[in-house]
Design an enzyme around this catalytic site. Structure first.
Site, PDB file in Angstrom:
ATOM      1  N   ASP A  42       0.888  -1.186   0.319  1.00  0.00           N
ATOM      2  CA  ASP A  42      -0.077  -0.099  -0.088  1.00  0.00           C
ATOM      3  C   ASP A  42       0.867   1.402   0.569  1.00  0.00           C
ATOM      4  O   ASP A  42       0.193   2.402   0.419  1.00  0.00           O
ATOM      5  CB  ASP A  42      -1.059  -0.085   1.169  1.00  0.00           C
ATOM      6  N   LYS A 101       2.444   2.591  -5.488  1.00  0.00           N
ATOM      7  CA  LYS A 101       3.120   1.468  -6.695  1.00  0.00           C
ATOM      8  C   LYS A 101       2.093   1.897  -6.990  1.00  0.00           C
ATOM      9  O   LYS A 101       2.836   2.062  -8.700  1.00  0.00           O
ATOM     10  CB  LYS A 101       3.352   0.068  -6.581  1.00  0.00           C
ATOM     11  N   GLY A 158      -4.773  -4.201  -4.596  1.00  0.00           N
ATOM     12  CA  GLY A 158      -5.151  -3.113  -4.983  1.00  0.00           C
ATOM     13  C   GLY A 158      -4.906  -1.968  -5.215  1.00  0.00           C
ATOM     14  O   GLY A 158      -4.263  -1.954  -4.221  1.00  0.00           O
ATOM     15  N   HIS A 159      -5.329  -1.306  -7.048  1.00  0.00           N
ATOM     16  CA  HIS A 159      -4.621   0.216  -6.753  1.00  0.00           C
ATOM     17  C   HIS A 159      -6.371   0.578  -7.217  1.00  0.00           C
ATOM     18  O   HIS A 159      -6.493   0.183  -8.485  1.00  0.00           O
ATOM     19  CB  HIS A 159      -4.144  -0.297  -7.270  1.00  0.00           C
ATOM     20  N   GLN A 219       2.553  -5.918  -3.399  1.00  0.00           N
ATOM     21  CA  GLN A 219       2.805  -5.605  -1.443  1.00  0.00           C
ATOM     22  C   GLN A 219       3.976  -4.822  -1.599  1.00  0.00           C
ATOM     23  O   GLN A 219       4.488  -3.951  -2.208  1.00  0.00           O
ATOM     24  CB  GLN A 219       2.996  -7.134  -1.284  1.00  0.00           C
TER      25      GLN A 219
HETATM   26  P1  IMP Z   1      -2.229 -12.633   1.110  1.00  0.00           P
HETATM   27  O1  IMP Z   1      -1.479 -12.321   0.342  1.00  0.00           O
HETATM   28  O2  IMP Z   1      -3.735 -12.478   1.297  1.00  0.00           O
HETATM   29  O3  IMP Z   1      -1.897 -14.252   1.832  1.00  0.00           O
HETATM   30  O4  IMP Z   1      -2.565 -12.097   2.472  1.00  0.00           O
HETATM   31  C1  IMP Z   1      -1.163 -12.143   3.541  1.00  0.00           C
HETATM   32  C2  IMP Z   1      -0.527 -10.524   3.982  1.00  0.00           C
HETATM   33  O5  IMP Z   1      -0.250 -10.142   2.951  1.00  0.00           O
HETATM   34  C3  IMP Z   1      -1.228 -10.385   5.245  1.00  0.00           C
HETATM   35  O6  IMP Z   1      -1.122  -9.328   6.039  1.00  0.00           O
HETATM   36  C4  IMP Z   1      -2.142  -9.206   4.128  1.00  0.00           C
HETATM   37  O7  IMP Z   1      -2.882  -7.950   4.296  1.00  0.00           O
HETATM   38  C5  IMP Z   1      -1.222  -8.866   3.159  1.00  0.00           C
HETATM   39  N1  IMP Z   1      -0.789  -7.885   1.752  1.00  0.00           N
HETATM   40  C6  IMP Z   1      -1.611  -9.389   0.753  1.00  0.00           C
HETATM   41  N2  IMP Z   1      -1.089  -7.948  -0.348  1.00  0.00           N
HETATM   42  C7  IMP Z   1      -1.313  -6.941   0.342  1.00  0.00           C
HETATM   43  C8  IMP Z   1      -1.269  -5.702  -0.124  1.00  0.00           C
HETATM   44  O8  IMP Z   1      -1.522  -5.610  -1.696  1.00  0.00           O
HETATM   45  N3  IMP Z   1      -1.387  -4.129   0.858  1.00  0.00           N
HETATM   46  C9  IMP Z   1      -0.603  -4.919   2.113  1.00  0.00           C
HETATM   47  N4  IMP Z   1      -0.885  -5.795   2.522  1.00  0.00           N
HETATM   48  C10 IMP Z   1      -1.147  -7.034   1.899  1.00  0.00           C
END
Ligand code: IMP
Length: 420
Positions: free
Chosen positions: A14, A17, A41-42, A218
């Site tokens: 977040d 990017k 997500g953007h 991420q």
């Molecule tokens: P997953 O990627 O859904 O398996 O989540 C694993 C961890 O990564 C969790 O703490 C999510 O909140 C975090 N996470 C996954 N994608 C994002 C993102 O795009 N932004 C921020 N945190 C993320």
């Protein structure tokens, strides 16, 4: 002359990017996402319409470019089609030769999403529940479904048949979630048109001297190897992940930019040494509109952490930082930067600890400085910034041992100041 630029997140995701991807895409021939899935997500506002992109690179509105999802990506077919539809409603048809989906990428099925939900009930990490972890797990254990097989009806059904044969839970999931599986099958026919040897095409482009932008999802602190395990995502979010996903000569990389915010946020669980659980943190969250674009969860907010940032800078070999949301810190009377941690057993440390137990016991040692008052809207160069803001940025550079190449001073594409 090769011109590969890599953009990576330096924090817990977040960082903004998408904004920089959109800016850099203007000068690129091709933009490729190298890992992650629809957990990212953007939010974009194009022609007054709100669009949230989870899988398609955010430069997609530049019509003369090509876009790719590399082998390291995991992909949700029906969600991707919804994104394609919403982008097409504004920019017109996305031709298959414009969106290159790697045949090696792995497919998220309804089963993986279900498994993610179950895992979260048993031992929560705070995932997005999009099936990301289970899909990457099955990739590593060589059980997963590649896009190449998904796109072919015969091979897709064979894969499902084999899975049902040795996994009763899988078979009954299909039986009990017929609509989801129907949607999964229906999406294949349309997705098929976009499936190709994307990694070859990106690689060939790189060797021919095309300008290629590789976009991470991420951030480094969520990296499966280097992040705050187990509170991480399941892919390599750092520069190594870009090279591994596309597969090319790393010496072709020209620039590596790390995206960060002028403060830190985190969604999901896990240690966060500079987290502010007080009114200052809530104010950051409100001013910065810190809610997840994918899950709408409020993000935890905290001071800039130069211990973590010097670590993620070295892990990525950053040429510099692109620091977003400096404007959000306007009107805070005092600002803090963590320049070291104090640990009850190890004393003062400057190396980011590897395990969450150690990290959760760390108390930040703060450098404190004066804030600045008023908007940054009029600032067009580093020299235009209030002297307190310039000082704040210099201390970030010093403590995290990384030059700042640009700052973001507002949500718009033009709300940036380039420093060189
Ligand atoms: P997953 O990627 O859904 O398996 O989540 C694993 C961890 O990564 C969790 O703490 C999510 O909140 C975090 N996470 C996954 N994608 C994002 C993102 O795009 N932004 C921020 N945190 C993320």
């Amino acid at each position: 002359m090769s011109q590969v630029t890599i953009l990576v997140g330096t924090q817990w995701g977040d960082e903004g990017k998408g904004k920089w991807c959109d800016i850099f895409a203007k000068d690129a021939d091709l933009v490729a996402r190298f890992q992650g899935g629809n957990n990212a997500g953007h939010t974009l506002f194009v022609e007054g319409k709100k669009i949230v992109l989870h899988q398609i690179p955010s430069g997609i509105f530049h019509k003369d470019k090509k876009f790719a999802l590399g082998p390291g990506v995991v992909l949700n077919p029906s969600q991707l089609l919804k994104e394609i539809d919403s982008v097409e409603s504004i920019r017109g048809k996305i031709e298959p030769d414009c969106l290159l989906l790697s045949d090696k990428a792995h497919v998220i099925t309804p089963w993986h999403i279900y498994q993610d939900g179950l895992a979260e009930e048993k031992s929560p990490v705070g995932t997005t529940k999009r099936g990301i972890g289970p899909t990457y797990s099955e990739k590593s254990s060589r059980l997963g479904l590649r896009l190449y097989d998904y796109a072919d009806s015969k091979r897709r059904h064979e894969w499902i048949k084999n899975r049902c044969a040795f996994d009763k839970g899988f078979a009954s999931h299909i039986e009990n979630h017929k609509d989801e599986w129907q949607d999964f099958h229906n999406s294949a026919a349309r997705i098929k048109d976009y499936v190709c040897h994307a990694d070859h095409l990106v690689r060939n482009g790189i060797y021919q001297g095309d300008k290629v932008l590789l976009e991470g999802a991420q951030g480094a602190l969520l990296d499966i190897d280097h992040g705050t395990f187990p509170y991480v995502t399941s892919s390599s979010t750092t520069v190594g992940g870009a090279i591994a996903s596309i597969g090319f000569d790393p010496r072709k990389v020209n620039k590596i930019w790390g995206i960060g915010k002028a403060y830190l946020t985190r969604v999901g669980d896990g240690p966060f040494p500079t987290e502010l659980k007080d009114e200052v943190g809530s104010l950051m969250g409100r001013k910065g509109k810190e809610f997840g674009a994918t899950t709408q969860r409020p993000r935890r907010c905290g001071w800039y952490d130069a211990v973590a940032m010097s670590f993620t800078s070295k892990v990525n070999g950053l040429d510099g930082l692109l620091l977003n949301k400096l404007d959000i810190l306007s009107d805070f009377p005092r600002l803090k930067i963590a320049m070291a941690y104090h640990h009850p057993h190890y004393g003062e440390i400057k190396d980011f600890p590897a395990n969450p137990q150690d990290l959760s016991q760390c108390v930040p040692v703060y450098y404190e400085c004066e804030g600045w008052q008023g908007s940054l809207d009029h600032c067009k160069s580093r020299d235009d910034l209030p002297k307190q803001a310039r000082h704040y940025l210099s201390m970030i550079e010093e403590f995290s041992q990384t030059p700042i190449h640009a700052v973001g001073t507002g949500p718009g594409r033009d709300d940036i100041i380039m420093f060189e």
